[in-house]
Every structure is written in C-alpha cells, then in structure tokens.
Design a protein around this motif. Structure first.
Motif, short mmCIF file in Angstrom:
data_model
loop_
_atom_site.label_atom_id
_atom_site.label_comp_id
_atom_site.label_asym_id
_atom_site.label_seq_id
_atom_site.Cartn_x
_atom_site.Cartn_y
_atom_site.Cartn_z
N HIS A 157 124.26 25.29 0.87
CA HIS A 157 125.09 25.01 -0.28
C HIS A 157 126.29 25.50 -0.69
N SER A 163 128.72 15.42 -4.64
CA SER A 163 127.32 16.70 -4.69
C SER A 163 128.71 17.80 -5.41
N PHE A 207 122.55 14.33 -5.11
CA PHE A 207 123.39 14.55 -3.83
C PHE A 207 123.63 15.32 -3.12
N TYR A 208 123.58 16.53 -2.66
CA TYR A 208 123.19 17.43 -2.07
C TYR A 208 122.33 17.79 -1.15
N GLY A 239 129.42 13.26 -0.47
CA GLY A 239 128.21 14.18 0.30
C GLY A 239 128.17 14.62 1.26
#
Length: 224
Positions: free
Chosen positions: A88, A120, A150-151, A183
C-alpha cells in the motif's frame, strides 16, 4: 468506433469493439474514440436574469439525456527500491512519474478532463494523481475523494465493476459529466472489460475511457 494509437510512432489503426462507448489509453499505446472535446466552463460567479420561458427551456435541457464519460485509470509504475514497505505504501518510480506526466497531457489533448476524481488511497495512486495535477490545472480543479475500498476491491475477482458504479452514483451529481476512477489491477482491467463488453488490458498508467448516455449517473447502466 475506436482508434488505436501508438504514442511512440503515431500510427493509427481502426479497432471495432462490441460497444461504441469504450476507449482505452495506455502509455505508450493509446486507444482513442473519435470524440469532440467538451468545452469546460469557467468557475466564475455570474449573475443573470432569466425569463420564465428561458427557465422552462433550461429545465427541459437538464432533463434530457447527455453523454457521460468515465475514465478508469490504473496507477503509474511504482518503485520496489525499498522492500520493507507495505504494498500500500510503495511510491512511484521515476518511470512512473514520467508516464503520469504523459497521460495527463494526453487526456488534456483529448479533452477528457474529469470534474470528479475517485481514487484509491494507496501511495502510488495518490502520487500518480499529484503528478497529473502538477501538469494540468484541470486535474487540480476537479473534486477529489480518496476511497480506501478501491485498494482492496481490486484484488477481489469480479467485484470491482459493481463497486465502482456504486461509488460513482454516491459521490457524483447530475451536472458532473466526466468522472475518473483511479486504482489497481486486476480489478480495473476486469471493470474496463465488463463495462466495454470486450477484453481490455490495462498496464500501469493505462486508462480505459468509456462513454454512455443518461439523464443522471444513476440512470446510466455501464453494463449495457
């Protein structure tokens, strides 16, 4: 009709999808439809007097179906230099920054500047948007919402398309005609393919541009 264009050499080839509302942009390969760029209105305050007849005509115009455009943009290439970072939290690589600059100018040239951006919250996606905003003022002027789901949804088979449509209806308004969702794969590729009815490959910093008609985003069925 959709046109495929290679940004490096400028060659154009005809490409026929099952639906006419699909456009895919990639770097360095672009897929273009033949569209007339929409003139963006300035955001200045204007005081006007309007007759009853004019108001009725304006109201009728607002009730008519209009072209609504969706940009599905996959983030630019990320860096793997720091292996200790969570997925992330990975930033853009230098190549990714260059691609983000290129895609921002290509979208500007096409006239596909979003009024609403849903993204995202991953670092590489945020940095893609930040780079685009630094290059083209229109991206900076757009309303932006970072959506954590969205991730995660992009990793869930077959769920991204419906999730995106719900998000668009939640955050958009009838007067917003162009929306960009930013995304990750595999979800973004799946959504582009489901919405278009044809197989779309989205590499890093690729975008699928889709167009449909409706009086509102709730009325537009991207799965048609």
């Amino acid at each position: 009709m959709i046109m495929m264009m290679n940004a490096a050499v400028g060659n154009i080839f005809p490409f026929l999808p099952s639906l006419s509302k699909t456009l895919s942009y990639s770097s360095p390969t672009l897929f273009f439809p033949i569209l007339s760029p929409r003139t963006r209105s300035t955001r200045s305050l204007v005081i006007e007097t309007t007759t009853v007849a004019e108001a009725q005509t304006s109201e009728e115009a607002r009730s008519e179906s209009v072209a609504r455009r969706l940009i599905l943009l996959r983030h630019a290439k990320s860096s793997w230099d720091d292996r200790s970072l969570r997925d992330h939290d990975r930033p853009l690589s230098k190549a990714g920054q260059a691609d983000a600059i290129e895609v921002s100018h290509k979208l500007q040239q096409l006239g596909w500047i979003p009024e609403l951006i849903l993204s995202s919250d991953a670092v590489r996606t945020k940095e893609t948007l930040k780079t685009m905003q630094e290059q083209v003022r229109g991206f900076l002027e757009a309303e932006v919402h970072f959506i954590s789901s969205f991730y995660s949804i992009a990793a869930m088979d077959g769920q991204t398309a419906e999730h995106l449509q719900h998000a668009i209806c939640k955050f958009s308004r009838d007067e917003i005609l162009t929306v960009m969702c930013m995304g990750h794969n595999r979800g973004w590729e799946e959504a582009a393919s489901m919405f278009s009815g044809t197989s779309i490959e989205l590499k890093t910093c690729n975008a699928a541009l889709l167009e449909a008609t409706g009086k509102s985003w709730e009325e537009v069925n991207l799965f048609d």
